[in-house]
Structures are given as structure tokens and as C-alpha cells.
Design an enzyme around this catalytic site. Sequence first.
Site, PDB file in Angstrom:
ATOM      1  N   LEU A 116       0.850  -1.188   0.000  1.00 11.16           N
ATOM      2  CA  LEU A 116       0.000   0.000   0.000  1.00 11.16           C
ATOM      3  C   LEU A 116       0.886   1.239   0.000  1.00 11.16           C
ATOM      4  CD1 LEU A 116      -2.774  -0.885   2.643  1.00 11.16           C
ATOM      5  CD2 LEU A 116      -2.921  -1.046   0.149  1.00 11.16           C
ATOM      6  N   ASP A 117       0.389   2.320  -0.596  1.00 10.36           N
ATOM      7  CA  ASP A 117       1.120   3.582  -0.592  1.00 10.36           C
ATOM      8  C   ASP A 117       1.230   4.121   0.832  1.00 10.36           C
ATOM      9  OD1 ASP A 117       1.213   3.420  -3.336  1.00 10.36           O
ATOM     10  OD2 ASP A 117      -0.547   4.691  -3.632  1.00 10.36           O
ATOM     11  N   ILE A 118       2.156   5.034   1.038  1.00  7.59           N
ATOM     12  CA  ILE A 118       2.400   5.582   2.376  1.00  7.59           C
ATOM     13  C   ILE A 118       1.157   6.263   2.955  1.00  7.59           C
ATOM     14  CG2 ILE A 118       3.301   7.781   1.466  1.00  7.59           C
ATOM     15  CD1 ILE A 118       5.307   7.731   3.832  1.00  7.59           C
TER      16      ILE A 118
END
Length: 233
Positions: free
Chosen positions: A104-106
Site C-alpha cells: 500500500l502507498d504511504i
Amino acid sequence: MKFPCRLDKFISHLAETPRTKAKAAIKRKFVTVNDEVIRSFDYQVKPEDVVMFKGEQLVDLGKRYYMLNKPEDYVCANSDEMHATVFELLNEPKLSELHIAGRLDIDTTGLVLITNDGDWSHRATSPRHQKFKTYLVETETEITDQEIAQLEEGVMLHGEKAPTLPAKVEKIAGFSLKLSIQEGKYHQVKRMLAAVGNSVAALHREQVSDISLGEDLAPGEYRTLTEDEINCI
């Protein structure tokens, strides 16, 4: 780890030491198997053997599977010089053996699957196995029926040669929807919303296949997957 396994390989893997140092320890009688000193590098370790290395028992932890409720501002990486990583939230041995099945993205929150089983993580993430990933999406502008229809049909992303596979879309409110996709392209949900003329304000993954995050894990908490959850992938 596959059994039977050479003793020097077993020690190198579980003690996280080079094979040359494992062999040196065996030569110097620092290794016992079932209370007997073994000096043969190619002794075949069996699952039931008790292997002691410099006074400490080496245990093969086997296949491991976890779910984590990822908070914002954590990166899905084993290490990062700039940001905290999700592995800093795990209190488990031998973290270096683990990897993330579907990053997942930050700034994205929610369900992250972590394992040391490469075949399992491939099944969880590969479009060929058609495992849906479900996201709760908050949009910058009100979602329209036309945009939903485009997402359900499949959209062409910038830089791609073929449109996305059809998504499952459930409108929750004017600015929020539930989106299920089978693929895992780079920034896919954000790019899909951009492709239909909208944009993502917040993104949360709540489910992969039949593995659902639920409400029992607070952000930053994790647990071992159940047998049924493991077998659904």
C-alpha cells in the site's frame, strides 16, 4: 525450509550467519543434534531434530501469515531511510524472512498481508488468480453514475497498453464508494479515479479475497491469520 536439510545450510539460514561460519562452528564442535556433537556438514536435519548452535536451539518457524491494519505514514518495505516501515509494528522473530503480499502507498491505510510464503503471496496478488482487493475510497468530487459505469467497464490508464479489468463498484455516499479490483498496478485506484475525471482524497483497503480486516484491529495492530483465511488464497 525443506527437509531433510544439510546441517550447514540449516544453521546458516536460522542463525543468519554465512555458510562458511556455520561450517567453522560444526568443525569446532559448537553444534549438537539431539544432544550429540555432529561434525559432518552434510548431516541431513529432519523436522524432529533438536539442533543446538553455540548453546541455543535453532527452530524453523515454518510458514507464517499475518494481517496488519496499516496506519498512514508507514511504508510497505523491509527498511527505509526516510520513513517508518510496517515491519517496525511487528513484534516477531526473523523479520528479514517476511515480505508483504500487496503493498500500500504511504498515505493509504488498511489491510496488509505479510508472510514468508512466496507461492501464497503470488496467489494473493497475481491477476491470474482473480483475487479481488476491496478498497473504501473517498473522492475529491462527488462520484457520478457515469464515472461508476466507466470503472465497472474498465478504464485506460496513462502509460498502459490495455484497460483495467472491470471493477466492482458500490456507491456508499456522494463522495465515497467501495471499489473491488483484481489487479495491482502501480497506484491503480488513484489512477483509475483520475482516468474517469475524479481524484482520491483518502484510500483504505478493507479486504483481500475472503480475508477481511474487520474492526478488531486498531491502526498499527496485527494478528496471525486463521487457517480458513490462509486457505482462501
